[in-house]
Design an enzyme around this catalytic site. Structure first.
Site, PDB file in Angstrom:
ATOM      1  N   LYS A 104       1.636   0.434  13.390  1.00 24.60           N
ATOM      2  CA  LYS A 104       1.363  -0.999  13.133  1.00 24.60           C
ATOM      3  C   LYS A 104       0.861  -1.868  14.138  1.00 24.60           C
ATOM      4  O   LYS A 104       0.045  -2.698  13.964  1.00 24.60           O
ATOM      5  CB  LYS A 104       2.733  -1.563  12.494  1.00 24.60           C
ATOM      6  CG  LYS A 104       2.869  -1.137  11.338  1.00 24.60           C
ATOM      7  CD  LYS A 104       4.264  -1.719  10.598  1.00 24.60           C
ATOM      8  CE  LYS A 104       5.173  -1.265   9.455  1.00 24.60           C
ATOM      9  NZ  LYS A 104       4.419  -0.915   8.177  1.00 24.60           N
TER      10      LYS A 104
ATOM     11  N   GLU B  70       6.538 -10.770  13.984  1.00 26.38           N
ATOM     12  CA  GLU B  70       5.444 -11.528  13.402  1.00 26.38           C
ATOM     13  C   GLU B  70       6.238 -12.722  12.530  1.00 26.38           C
ATOM     14  O   GLU B  70       7.412 -12.609  12.258  1.00 26.38           O
ATOM     15  CB  GLU B  70       4.422 -10.867  12.433  1.00 26.38           C
ATOM     16  CG  GLU B  70       5.227  -9.993  11.319  1.00 26.38           C
ATOM     17  CD  GLU B  70       3.958  -9.031  10.741  1.00 26.38           C
ATOM     18  OE1 GLU B  70       3.219  -8.586  11.429  1.00 26.38           O
ATOM     19  OE2 GLU B  70       4.321  -8.925   9.388  1.00 26.38           O
TER      20      GLU B  70
ATOM     21  N   HIS C 278      11.347  -3.276  -1.972  1.00 26.18           N
ATOM     22  CA  HIS C 278      10.065  -3.105  -1.101  1.00 26.18           C
ATOM     23  C   HIS C 278       9.247  -2.057  -1.918  1.00 26.18           C
ATOM     24  O   HIS C 278       8.549  -1.579  -0.988  1.00 26.18           O
ATOM     25  CB  HIS C 278      10.477  -2.993   0.232  1.00 26.18           C
ATOM     26  CG  HIS C 278      10.892  -3.821   1.021  1.00 26.18           C
ATOM     27  ND1 HIS C 278      10.606  -5.266   1.108  1.00 26.18           N
ATOM     28  CD2 HIS C 278      12.302  -4.068   1.672  1.00 26.18           C
ATOM     29  CE1 HIS C 278      11.217  -5.902   1.711  1.00 26.18           C
ATOM     30  NE2 HIS C 278      12.279  -5.421   2.393  1.00 26.18           N
TER      31      HIS C 278
ATOM     32  N   GLU D 120      -3.666  -3.263   2.632  1.00 25.09           N
ATOM     33  CA  GLU D 120      -2.708  -4.383   2.100  1.00 25.09           C
ATOM     34  C   GLU D 120      -2.543  -5.531   2.763  1.00 25.09           C
ATOM     35  O   GLU D 120      -2.698  -5.540   3.880  1.00 25.09           O
ATOM     36  CB  GLU D 120      -1.141  -3.554   2.154  1.00 25.09           C
ATOM     37  CG  GLU D 120      -1.170  -2.367   1.418  1.00 25.09           C
ATOM     38  CD  GLU D 120       0.256  -1.738   1.229  1.00 25.09           C
ATOM     39  OE1 GLU D 120       0.511  -1.272   0.286  1.00 25.09           O
ATOM     40  OE2 GLU D 120       1.201  -2.321   2.071  1.00 25.09           O
TER      41      GLU D 120
ATOM     42  N   GLU E  91      -1.221  -3.718   6.219  1.00 24.75           N
ATOM     43  CA  GLU E  91      -1.467  -2.202   6.832  1.00 24.75           C
ATOM     44  C   GLU E  91      -2.257  -1.651   5.871  1.00 24.75           C
ATOM     45  O   GLU E  91      -2.711  -2.106   4.732  1.00 24.75           O
ATOM     46  CB  GLU E  91       0.308  -1.618   6.496  1.00 24.75           C
ATOM     47  CG  GLU E  91       0.450  -1.276   5.427  1.00 24.75           C
ATOM     48  CD  GLU E  91       1.659  -0.311   5.003  1.00 24.75           C
ATOM     49  OE1 GLU E  91       2.037   0.387   6.190  1.00 24.75           O
ATOM     50  OE2 GLU E  91       2.701  -0.296   4.089  1.00 24.75           O
TER      51      GLU E  91
ATOM     52  N   ASN F  40      -3.348   1.913   3.719  1.00 19.47           N
ATOM     53  CA  ASN F  40      -2.705   3.347   3.486  1.00 19.47           C
ATOM     54  C   ASN F  40      -4.055   3.949   3.218  1.00 19.47           C
ATOM     55  O   ASN F  40      -4.804   3.857   2.570  1.00 19.47           O
ATOM     56  CB  ASN F  40      -1.941   3.127   2.049  1.00 19.47           C
ATOM     57  CG  ASN F  40      -0.683   2.315   2.355  1.00 19.47           C
ATOM     58  OD1 ASN F  40      -0.085   2.361   3.138  1.00 19.47           O
ATOM     59  ND2 ASN F  40      -0.585   1.584   1.083  1.00 19.47           N
TER      60      ASN F  40
ATOM     61  N   ARG G 246      -5.248   6.759   1.932  1.00 13.46           N
ATOM     62  CA  ARG G 246      -5.098   7.694   0.998  1.00 13.46           C
ATOM     63  C   ARG G 246      -5.352   7.149  -0.512  1.00 13.46           C
ATOM     64  O   ARG G 246      -5.617   6.140  -0.649  1.00 13.46           O
ATOM     65  CB  ARG G 246      -3.686   8.130   0.949  1.00 13.46           C
ATOM     66  CG  ARG G 246      -2.697   7.550   0.845  1.00 13.46           C
ATOM     67  CD  ARG G 246      -1.222   7.841   0.721  1.00 13.46           C
ATOM     68  NE  ARG G 246      -0.336   6.790   0.832  1.00 13.46           N
ATOM     69  CZ  ARG G 246       0.123   5.987  -0.011  1.00 13.46           C
ATOM     70  NH1 ARG G 246      -0.465   5.645  -1.197  1.00 13.46           N
ATOM     71  NH2 ARG G 246       0.992   4.933   0.435  1.00 13.46           N
TER      72      ARG G 246
HETATM   73  P1  ADP Z   1       2.093   3.074  -2.947  1.00  7.10           P
HETATM   74  O1  ADP Z   1       1.987   1.598  -2.028  1.00  7.10           O
HETATM   75  O2  ADP Z   1       1.055   3.736  -3.348  1.00  7.10           O
HETATM   76  O3  ADP Z   1       3.351   2.925  -3.746  1.00  7.10           O
HETATM   77  P2  ADP Z   1       4.017   4.111  -0.952  1.00  7.10           P
HETATM   78  O4  ADP Z   1       3.808   4.070   0.470  1.00  7.10           O
HETATM   79  O5  ADP Z   1       5.180   2.994  -1.503  1.00  7.10           O
HETATM   80  O6  ADP Z   1       2.491   3.788  -1.523  1.00  7.10           O
HETATM   81  O7  ADP Z   1       4.222   5.683  -1.368  1.00  7.10           O
HETATM   82  C1  ADP Z   1       3.586   6.163  -2.330  1.00  7.10           C
HETATM   83  C2  ADP Z   1       4.270   7.432  -2.746  1.00  7.10           C
HETATM   84  O8  ADP Z   1       4.479   8.682  -1.742  1.00  7.10           O
HETATM   85  C3  ADP Z   1       5.523   7.100  -3.319  1.00  7.10           C
HETATM   86  O9  ADP Z   1       5.518   6.784  -4.519  1.00  7.10           O
HETATM   87  C4  ADP Z   1       6.073   8.438  -3.277  1.00  7.10           C
HETATM   88  O10 ADP Z   1       5.683   9.247  -4.570  1.00  7.10           O
HETATM   89  C5  ADP Z   1       5.532   9.040  -2.178  1.00  7.10           C
HETATM   90  N1  ADP Z   1       6.498   8.740  -1.095  1.00  7.10           N
HETATM   91  C6  ADP Z   1       6.200   7.997   0.118  1.00  7.10           C
HETATM   92  N2  ADP Z   1       7.538   8.014   0.921  1.00  7.10           N
HETATM   93  C7  ADP Z   1       8.267   9.000   0.330  1.00  7.10           C
HETATM   94  C8  ADP Z   1       9.871   9.251   0.815  1.00  7.10           C
HETATM   95  N3  ADP Z   1      10.158   9.172   1.973  1.00  7.10           N
HETATM   96  N4  ADP Z   1      10.405  10.283  -0.051  1.00  7.10           N
HETATM   97  C9  ADP Z   1      10.007  10.444  -1.254  1.00  7.10           C
HETATM   98  N5  ADP Z   1       8.602  10.198  -1.586  1.00  7.10           N
HETATM   99  C10 ADP Z   1       7.911   9.420  -0.919  1.00  7.10           C
HETATM  100  P1  ADP Z   2       6.085  -0.717   5.265  1.00  4.56           P
HETATM  101  O1  ADP Z   2       5.538   0.241   6.120  1.00  4.56           O
HETATM  102  O2  ADP Z   2       7.465  -0.546   5.567  1.00  4.56           O
HETATM  103  O3  ADP Z   2       5.785  -0.782   3.682  1.00  4.56           O
HETATM  104  P2  ADP Z   2       4.961  -3.289   5.348  1.00  4.56           P
HETATM  105  O4  ADP Z   2       4.582  -4.125   6.723  1.00  4.56           O
HETATM  106  O5  ADP Z   2       3.814  -2.749   4.463  1.00  4.56           O
HETATM  107  O6  ADP Z   2       5.980  -2.171   5.886  1.00  4.56           O
HETATM  108  O7  ADP Z   2       5.802  -4.466   4.754  1.00  4.56           O
HETATM  109  C1  ADP Z   2       6.753  -4.093   3.523  1.00  4.56           C
HETATM  110  C2  ADP Z   2       6.974  -5.277   2.642  1.00  4.56           C
HETATM  111  O8  ADP Z   2       7.838  -6.165   3.577  1.00  4.56           O
HETATM  112  C3  ADP Z   2       5.710  -6.033   2.060  1.00  4.56           C
HETATM  113  O9  ADP Z   2       4.988  -5.542   0.918  1.00  4.56           O
HETATM  114  C4  ADP Z   2       6.413  -7.538   1.991  1.00  4.56           C
HETATM  115  O10 ADP Z   2       6.785  -7.638   0.831  1.00  4.56           O
HETATM  116  C5  ADP Z   2       7.150  -7.696   3.159  1.00  4.56           C
HETATM  117  N1  ADP Z   2       6.657  -8.138   4.387  1.00  4.56           N
HETATM  118  C6  ADP Z   2       6.024  -7.510   5.425  1.00  4.56           C
HETATM  119  N2  ADP Z   2       5.349  -8.351   6.338  1.00  4.56           N
HETATM  120  C7  ADP Z   2       5.897  -9.641   5.866  1.00  4.56           C
HETATM  121  C8  ADP Z   2       5.875 -10.867   6.498  1.00  4.56           C
HETATM  122  N3  ADP Z   2       5.211 -11.174   7.855  1.00  4.56           N
HETATM  123  N4  ADP Z   2       6.484 -11.998   5.886  1.00  4.56           N
HETATM  124  C9  ADP Z   2       7.035 -11.809   4.862  1.00  4.56           C
HETATM  125  N5  ADP Z   2       7.185 -10.697   4.153  1.00  4.56           N
HETATM  126  C10 ADP Z   2       6.542  -9.685   4.738  1.00  4.56           C
HETATM  127 MG    MG Z   3       3.641  -1.272   2.818  1.00  7.88          MG
END
Ligand code: ADP
Ligand code: ADP
Ligand code: MG
Length: 749
Positions: free
Chosen positions: A160, A244, A279, A319, A333, A335, A337
């Site tokens: 990150k 942040e 989340h 995102e 962030e 993703n 894929r």
């Molecule tokens: P998206 O934003 O596309 O939902 P996520 O990062 O939340 O992306 O995860 C994508 C998919 O990857 C999830 O719906 C799940 O199927 C799989 N996944 C990610 N991390 C895990 C984990 N720790 N255990 C099981 N499945 C996971």
């Molecule tokens: P992860 O890799 O754990 O998914 P993210 O950085 O994508 O972490 O953040 C996960 C969630 O946390 C986001 O979808 C949002 O709901 C919340 N979030 C992240 N950054 C902030 C921020 N600066 N302020 C408020 N909420 C946040």
């Molecule tokens: Mg995220």
């Protein structure tokens, strides 16, 4: 005005131009989304791909591969030997035992399978190895095309802090904060003070919300920092953090981007994924409600810049967090894929993103340029999970005794890797299916979403369908008034109301539901052979006597939706009339006259005339864990009953509602107060208790992990741990007894 007038103004300001844009889109669009028009298929360079994944995404990738005439190879673990993705593939290779670490995360076994089957490319799907830069590198070394970005891009976006530094340099707005190398406590504290509270501490290697802490004031900072560092070290083997600004009322808006090997990058518009629990997303939509075309253009360009900065190729999602108070957006962030929710983008752009991935991996230029990408109508995706909503959305597992999705069409897609009789296993993601709909505009799409959820029938395990239905029907969701706190904000409206343990708490509609179930069962009971050789308990109980009136009492135990409440017993008297009609009566239920029958002899659908009103319903009966279940769908309602063992009650009393209730399964659990029960399906990642040790009530016994969340299982009472056979790494189902806490006896020794 409740939730901040500024936010409301923002919504109103943004709404107007959007609707103009919406009108233009409507005028341009036809009544079906363009994706379903049969395109002429142009040949593609790659001839065979291996899909390093399982479930719905493996099936979905194969569908496009087959459309393009590309051969497919599936991989599978012991748990998936008979899974749909294995069945759908041209070839399938076994890669290891059930735990993902030994199979779907086993990079060398997967690469070996690709080499042996001479697959030219590997599609990683999402999850598992899709964001592993080492895996992408390994593929490259072995001469296999990895269908994703170069490993360097995955690596840069996986950290990150590195990602934020690169994005700032590329002119992409990032959340104001500190993401430097220096991790001294004094400096971090000073940075937090500079940024201004509330701040968010995030693990640089983080994911799934782990290592994340909101800090509201300077005095809380050092303690929160220490705990975020501890959590991050334990989860990712790295304690570095970034700090942040905490955005208090954010929307999650993400942009689908695509790059090719020739340096071209385009975006395919945005998706709104603000509605989340734990989340994690559950409903996504495209386009995002209430944004202007100018905003769309700016956020789209920022995403393209982000992708170009890391030399991106293939499908990716950038995102953003959008501050609803100011209207500003920030990079969150990327993703690297294909995303779970990619179908909503496909529905509104008319493109097949997996086809794009296959073409780009073959070396073709992007199928469309930016100005050729259209946006038409509106699409929603609802993720249907095996989960226990009242218990805080905890993941569940079990058998799909009944699986009946709505009919698919040009505007309705159901993406699933399971069918009737399949198991949702504790080893993998508990997502059962994705329901994707398209409509001419947001309200048409929302009506379709609700309608399809109503028709989506699953029994055998708890699901979130009822919750999604309520959500799709909610006035604030219909208004597009979404932010990441949506579910929290409307919890009382969205969650099933806990039942007060009183007899009159049984809703009238449940009593009517039970009456309909009793009548439907009666219409089949004279034809028990149709229910299979075992039959259902009532079906063999009594025969139908032609031209005679006789009555019997049917007992149901109602399973209220809300949480761990006891089953509620209901008793109904069914009187068989001389003309094949029935009257049903019960405690607090007026006499109902019912005629009608099963639509077809082996179907679960019935057409009944109830007090001269015609109604359609579906009824499913099954046995599970020694308990008989009856599920009934009628209109928008889904009633779930269990059936106590038959009581050959010939009295006229309908006081059966006051007897003790509960199927064997439920009863066993109630009888063991010291039992430590798994509240969700998951993997044991930490074990604190050992047999013989003493614990206090509330002490942590073990930690379960599933779907990016950890859940601490605590001692229900004070006492000694007994009968614990659990090991770290073991997978357990929900409701498994993990150990017992023995109270008292040793105390006296
Ligand atoms: P998206 O934003 O596309 O939902 P996520 O990062 O939340 O992306 O995860 C994508 C998919 O990857 C999830 O719906 C799940 O199927 C799989 N996944 C990610 N991390 C895990 C984990 N720790 N255990 C099981 N499945 C996971
Ligand atoms: P992860 O890799 O754990 O998914 P993210 O950085 O994508 O972490 O953040 C996960 C969630 O946390 C986001 O979808 C949002 O709901 C919340 N979030 C992240 N950054 C902030 C921020 N600066 N302020 C408020 N909420 C946040
Ligand atoms: Mg995220």
């Amino acid at each position: 005005m409740g939730r901040g007038s500024t936010a409301y103004r923002y919504v109103v300001l943004m709404a107007k131009p959007y609707w103009k844009w919406g009108q233009i889109c409507r005028a341009l669009s036809s009544s079906v989304p363009p994706i379903h028009k049969e395109d002429k298929v142009k040949r593609v360079g790659i001839k065979k791909i291996l899909i390093a994944n399982r479930g719905e995404i493996a099936c979905r990738v194969m569908r496009t591969a087959q459309k393009l005439g590309v051969q497919t190879v599936a991989v599978y673990s012991d748990a998936d030997r008979h899974a749909k993705h294995v069945h759908d593939a041209d070839e399938a290779v076994h890669i290891g035992p059930a735990p993902a670490s030994a199979s779907y995360l086993n990079a060398s076994a997967i690469v070996t399978a690709a080499l042996e089957t001479q697959a030219q490319a590997i599609h990683p799907g999402y999850g598992f190895l899709s964001e592993s830069s080492q895996f992408a590198e390994l593929c490259k070394q072995k001469g296999i095309i990895f269908m994703g970005p170069p490993s360097a891009a995955i690596q840069a976006m996986g950290d990150k802090s590195v990602a934020k530094t690169m994005m700032s340099a590329a002119g992409v707005p990032v959340v104001p904060g500190y993401h430097g190398e220096d991790q001294s406590v004094l400096l971090l504290q000073a940075e937090a003070n500079r940024i201004g509270y509330p701040v968010l501490i995030k693990a640089t290697q983080g994911g799934g919300g782990k290592g994340m802490r909101i800090v509201h004031s300077e005095s809380e900072f050092s303690e929160s920092l220490a705990s975020a560092q501890r959590e991050s070290q334990a989860a990712f083997g790295d304690s570095r953090v970034l700090i942040e600004k905490y955005v208090s009322q954010p929307r999650h808006i993400e942009v689908q981007i695509f790059g090719d090997k020739h340096g071209n990058v385009v975006h395919l518009n945005e998706r709104d994924c603000s509605v989340q629990r734990r989340h994690q997303k559950i409903i996504e939509e495209a386009p995002a409600p209430h944004i202007t075309s100018e905003f769309r253009q700016r956020i789209g360009q920022a995403a393209v810049n982000a992708a170009k900065a890391v030399g991106y190729e293939s499908a990716g999602t950038v995102e953003f967090i959008v501050d609803t108070l100011s209207g500003d957006f920030y990079f969150m962030e990327m993703n690297t894929r294909l995303q779970v929710e990619h179908p909503v983008t496909e529905m509104v752009t008319g493109q097949d993103l997996v086809e794009w991935q296959i073409r780009v991996a073959s070396g073709e230029v992007l199928p469309l340029q930016q100005d050729q990408i259209k946006l038409s109508g509106h699409s929603f995706e609802a993720r249907i999970y095996a989960e226990n909503v009242p218990k805080g959305f905890l993941p569940a597992a079990g058998l799909l005794h009944h699986y009946h999705p709505p009919a698919i069409s040009s505007t309705v897609r159901v993406e699933s890797g399971v069918g009737k009789g399949d198991a949702v296993s504790v080893f993998y993601d508990p997502m059962i299916a994705k329901l994707v709909v398209w409509g001419q505009d947001r309200s048409a799409a929302l009506i379709k979403l609700h309608d399809c959820l109503t028709k989506f029938q699953i029994s055998g395990l708890p699901t979130n369908i009822g919750f999604l239905k309520t959500l799709a029907n909610h006035h604030a969701f219909a208004a597009g008034d979404v932010d990441t706190h949506f579910i929290e904000r409307f919890k009382p409206d969205l969650l099933p109301v806990p039942l007060v343990k009183q007899d009159d708490a049984v809703p009238q509609e449940t009593r009517v539901g039970a009456a309909l179930a009793a009548a439907a069962i009666s219409t089949t009971s004279s034809r028990s052979k149709e229910m299979g050789s075992k039959g259902f308990i009532w079906n063999s109980e009594l025969g139908f006597r032609l031209n005679h009136e006789y009555s019997r009492i049917l007992h149901f135990d109602w399973k209220p939706e809300a949480g761990d409440v006891p089953l509620v017993p209901l008793a109904l008297r069914v009187t068989h009339g001389k003309l094949g009609d029935y009257t049903v009566e019960g405690h607090k239920l007026e006499k109902i006259c019912i005629t009608g029958k099963q639509v077809e002899s082996d179907s679960h659908e019935y057409r009944l005339h109830v007090n001269n009103k015609s109604t359609s319903l579906s009824l499913v009966q099954f046995h599970q864990g020694g308990v008989s279940h009856v599920d009934l769908w009628e209109g928008e309602r889904h009633h779930q009953f269990t059936v106590p063992m038959p009581q050959f009650d010939t009295s006229d009393e309908l006081s059966g509602e006051h007897r003790s209730s509960g199927g064997q399964h439920e009863r066993n659990q109630v009888q063991t107060p010291g039992a430590v029960i798994a509240p969700m399906a998951g993997r044991v990642v930490k074990l604190f208790a050992d047999n013989g040790i003493k614990v206090k009530k509330g002490d942590a016994i073990l930690v379960l992990e599933a779907m990016k969340m950890e859940h601490v299982v605590k001692a229900p009472v004070e006492g000694w741990v007994r009968g614990c056979k659990i090991e770290v790494g073991q997978q357990v189902s929900d409701n498994t007894i993990l150990c017992h806490i023995e109270v008292g006896i040793l105390e006296m020794n």
